[in-house]
Design a protein around this motif. Structure first.
Motif, short mmCIF file in Angstrom:
data_model
loop_
_atom_site.label_atom_id
_atom_site.label_comp_id
_atom_site.label_asym_id
_atom_site.label_seq_id
_atom_site.Cartn_x
_atom_site.Cartn_y
_atom_site.Cartn_z
N HIS A 108 0.83 -1.20 0.00
CA HIS A 108 0.00 0.00 0.00
C HIS A 108 0.86 1.26 0.00
O HIS A 108 0.56 2.23 -0.70
N ALA A 109 1.96 1.21 0.77
CA ALA A 109 2.83 2.39 0.88
C ALA A 109 3.44 2.76 -0.47
O ALA A 109 3.61 3.94 -0.77
N LYS A 110 3.77 1.76 -1.28
CA LYS A 110 4.40 2.07 -2.57
C LYS A 110 3.44 2.76 -3.53
O LYS A 110 3.89 3.41 -4.49
N ASP A 111 2.15 2.65 -3.29
CA ASP A 111 1.17 3.28 -4.18
C ASP A 111 0.70 4.65 -3.68
O ASP A 111 -0.05 5.33 -4.37
N LEU A 112 1.13 5.03 -2.48
CA LEU A 112 0.72 6.33 -1.96
C LEU A 112 1.45 7.45 -2.70
O LEU A 112 2.58 7.28 -3.16
N SER A 113 0.81 8.59 -2.78
CA SER A 113 1.37 9.71 -3.53
C SER A 113 2.52 10.36 -2.78
O SER A 113 2.74 10.12 -1.59
N TYR A 166 4.19 11.28 1.71
CA TYR A 166 5.53 11.22 2.28
C TYR A 166 6.09 12.60 2.61
O TYR A 166 7.10 12.70 3.32
N GLN A 167 5.46 13.61 2.10
CA GLN A 167 5.85 14.96 2.52
C GLN A 167 5.28 15.29 3.89
O GLN A 167 5.84 16.11 4.62
N VAL A 168 4.18 14.66 4.24
CA VAL A 168 3.53 14.90 5.54
C VAL A 168 4.04 13.93 6.59
O VAL A 168 4.27 14.30 7.74
N ASN A 169 4.24 12.65 6.21
CA ASN A 169 4.66 11.61 7.14
C ASN A 169 6.14 11.31 6.93
O ASN A 169 6.54 10.90 5.85
N LYS A 170 6.92 11.48 7.97
CA LYS A 170 8.36 11.31 7.85
C LYS A 170 8.76 9.84 7.87
O LYS A 170 8.03 8.97 8.35
N VAL A 171 9.96 9.58 7.34
CA VAL A 171 10.45 8.21 7.19
C VAL A 171 10.56 7.51 8.54
O VAL A 171 10.19 6.35 8.68
N GLY A 172 11.10 8.22 9.55
CA GLY A 172 11.27 7.60 10.86
C GLY A 172 9.95 7.12 11.45
O GLY A 172 9.87 6.03 12.03
N ASN A 173 8.91 7.92 11.28
CA ASN A 173 7.59 7.55 11.79
C ASN A 173 7.06 6.32 11.06
O ASN A 173 6.51 5.40 11.67
N ILE A 174 7.23 6.29 9.74
CA ILE A 174 6.76 5.15 8.95
C ILE A 174 7.53 3.89 9.33
O ILE A 174 6.96 2.80 9.45
N LEU A 191 -2.72 1.97 6.32
CA LEU A 191 -3.46 1.13 5.39
C LEU A 191 -4.72 1.82 4.87
O LEU A 191 -5.19 1.50 3.77
N ASP A 192 -5.26 2.76 5.65
CA ASP A 192 -6.47 3.47 5.23
C ASP A 192 -6.17 4.77 4.49
O ASP A 192 -7.09 5.44 4.02
N ALA A 193 -4.88 5.11 4.42
CA ALA A 193 -4.51 6.34 3.72
C ALA A 193 -4.93 6.24 2.25
O ALA A 193 -4.67 5.23 1.59
N GLU A 194 -5.60 7.25 1.77
CA GLU A 194 -6.11 7.22 0.40
C GLU A 194 -4.98 7.36 -0.62
O GLU A 194 -4.04 8.12 -0.42
N GLN A 195 -5.10 6.61 -1.69
CA GLN A 195 -4.18 6.74 -2.81
C GLN A 195 -4.69 7.88 -3.69
O GLN A 195 -5.68 7.72 -4.41
#
Length: 593
Positions: free
Chosen positions: A109-114, A118-126, A324-328
């Motif tokens: 799912h993460a690979k399909d997110l815009s 990733y500009q809002v959610n930082k790598v460390g948090n993910i 998982l619920d984040a919209e693509q």
């Protein structure tokens, strides 16, 4: 146990192993409660020399100990070992599979997110979702199921046996246990809040660490190690305080458990001793009763541990569900058509674009056409919208209907996969993976030969540099290609794009780090090898794009002029000013040299 939209499916999916584990757990609980009866026979035998077995009085001797106590105890131990192995395979094995499956779903799912996500959610948090939070889910699913059913079956069986022996003594033992459950439920609510805060603190710490390590060269260059250390210490202190807060509540729960359990032991010894004194119990029966109570201590503690675990699991599942619920945002519309045999024509028709979180338009009324096979240069000041323009071609963001066309097809009516497959892209940051040079160049294709790799590296004028490395094309690069210079990373990125061999090639300021001679070789090779195919080159140096078939001049998100270098120099004052200033800078640099 833990329930939620994204985990309920696994209870049905792994119903088989869970059922086997459940049967094994029930068998272990039942067999384990046979042991207090053996203790009773030993105590009564030692005290009286005789033991009542199935209504018959038997002499307590070595044969009795071996046949009636040691042999059954041996079978009990063997059965418990086998049963515990089976329930671990059923419950814990299923938990491992759930964790792995969830991780795959999250990554897919993460690979399909815009890019916006990733500009809002930082790598460390993910990353904390893929590590700490998934570990918590594994605990809640695997150990949580075991604890729940073990508490239910062991508790019920032990309570029934206690009731059969003495109802009043059993009730006196269970009243504090009921109070314990009530207290544990209240404390568990606070534990959920504290665990959520703990995970957030860890995410901030993880993100800061990842960013600091990635930018260590900048930190050292500006001699800011001390500043980074102070910032890290602050975040580490916040993480420590969050852990202490959670641990404080967790320890409080365990103290409450110990307090109630020990109080019940006092009640049993006091009233049970009185019953022995009155002759209603014998010493063996009192030991047997204590054995049954000891057996329900674990279920009670399991319930409190389950409350602790569930509180953490709910917080972690909530964070995972948000991913998982984040919209693509950028997805194909229903019924999109394939993009056949791309020629490379690109048309912008009164395009306006604003970033999802933007306050003003990044591009305004952009209208121009790139013909198939044209070499086009994009030029303008920093922040004028050049990269935004090519991002839209790649469908990184959504565009309004009827504003962007490829070969006459509105990009909203064709497959995003086909659009991106028709393009090769060299981004500004020249991202390289922690892999060999060969694999980095071959990243965009499924099959390749070493000859093709070398040829593309030669066209990008980097083959000679690669050969100088000890391992050549097998050289492993550090994270994000940190072991290479900017002048080496850019040509390798260009070679990767050239190997993809697409109708449209986009280079975003991709020769800025190389010297002028290397730039000249690369541009000449591009002109020869990509004849008849569309090439878009973003540059800040006019010398880089002055020989292009067409130059698009953009300023503050608006299209200023389109034409050849000579046409723009003659008709566009802003373009002429930019050219003249760059010439002065070059001449000044030459004089200073």
């Amino acid at each position: 146990m833990i329930f939620g939209k994204h985990i309920n499916r696994y209870y049905l999916k792994y119903a088989g192993p869970l059922f086997i584990g459940l049967i094994a757990l029930i068998a272990v609980d039942y067999i384990q409660l046979l042991v207090p009866g053996l203790y009773q026979m030993v105590i009564n035998g030692v005290n009286h020399g005789q033991v009542l077995v199935n209504g018959q009085m038997m002499e307590f001797n070595m044969d009795f100990v071996l046949d009636q106590i040691c042999l059954p105890l041996t079978f009990i131990i063997i059965a418990m070992v086998v049963g515990r192995f089976l329930w671990r395979m059923g419950f814990i094995g299923s938990g491992v599979k759930v964790e792995a499956d969830l991780r795959n779903r999250m990554f897919d799912h993460a690979k399909d997110l815009s890019r916006q996500y990733y500009q809002v959610n930082k790598v460390g948090n993910i990353m904390s979702l893929f590590t700490n939070d998934l570990d918590t889910i594994f605990e809640c699913y695997g150990w949580g199921i075991m604890m729940f059913f073990d508490a239910v079956f062991m508790g019920v069986l032990a309570i029934l046996k206690m009731m059969r022996m003495n109802v009043l003594l059993a009730c006196l033992a269970l009243i504090p246990m009921a109070l314990l459950l009530a207290a544990a439920t209240i404390i568990g609510k606070y534990m959920t809040i504290k665990w959520d805060a703990r995970q957030e603190a860890f995410s901030r710490l993880s993100d800061f660490s990842q960013e600091s390590f990635s930018g260590i060269a900048v930190v050292k260059a500006f001699v800011k190690e001390g500043k980074e250390l102070i910032a890290f210490q602050k975040l580490n202190r916040e993480n420590e305080e969050a852990n202490i807060d959670f641990t404080r509540i967790s320890v409080l729960l365990r103290i409450v458990v110990t307090l109630f359990v020990e109080s019940v032991i006092c009640v049993i010894l006091g009233y049970g001793g009185y019953l022995v004194y009155k002759g209603e119990f014998n010493a063996g029966q009192l030991v047997e009763f204590i054995g049954y109570f000891t057996a329900i201590v674990w279920p009670i503690m399991a319930v409190t541990e389950l409350i602790d675990m569930t509180s953490r699991g709910k917080a972690s599942l909530k964070r995972i569900s948000e991913l998982l619920d984040a919209e693509q945002d950028v997805v194909d519309r229903p019924g999109v058509a394939p993009l056949p045999d791309v020629k490379g024509a690109i048309t912008f028709h009164h395009l306006n674009f604003r970033y999802p979180d933007g306050e003003f338009d990044a591009l305004e009324d952009i209208t121009f056409t790139i013909e198939p096979g044209e070499n086009v240069g994009l030029v303008g000041k920093t922040g004028s919208g050049k990269t935004t323009l090519v991002d839209l071609i790649l469908r990184t963001y959504n565009v309004p209907d009827g504003t962007l066309f490829i070969d006459g097809h509105d990009v909203n009516t064709v497959s995003i996969h086909d659009v991106r497959s028709a393009c090769a892209y060299v981004p500004q940051d020249n991202f390289l993976f922690s892999d060999t040079i060969e694999n980095n160049i071959a990243f965009g294709v499924d099959q390749h030969s070493m000859e093709e790799i070398v040829r593309m590296a030669d066209l990008a004028d980097v083959n000679s540099n690669i050969k100088e490395f000890t391992d050549g094309y097998a050289t492993m690069m550090g994270e994000r290609g940190v072991t290479l210079s900017g002048g080496q990373k850019q040509p390798i990125s260009i070679a990767r794009a050239l190997l993809k061999d697409t109708p449209i090639l986009i280079l975003d300021d991709s020769v800025s780090a190389v010297d002028t001679q290397t730039e000249k070789h690369i541009l000449e090779n591009l002109h020869e090898t990509r004849a008849g195919r569309t090439t878009i080159l973003i540059a800040h140096r006019i010398s880089t794009i002055e020989r292009m078939d067409k130059i698009v001049f953009i300023d503050e998100g608006k299209l200023v002029a389109v034409g050849t270098h000579e046409e723009l120099y003659a008709t566009c004052p802003d373009y002429r000013k930019m050219v003249d200033m760059q010439k002065l800078e070059e001449e000044g640099g030459g004089l200073n040299g």
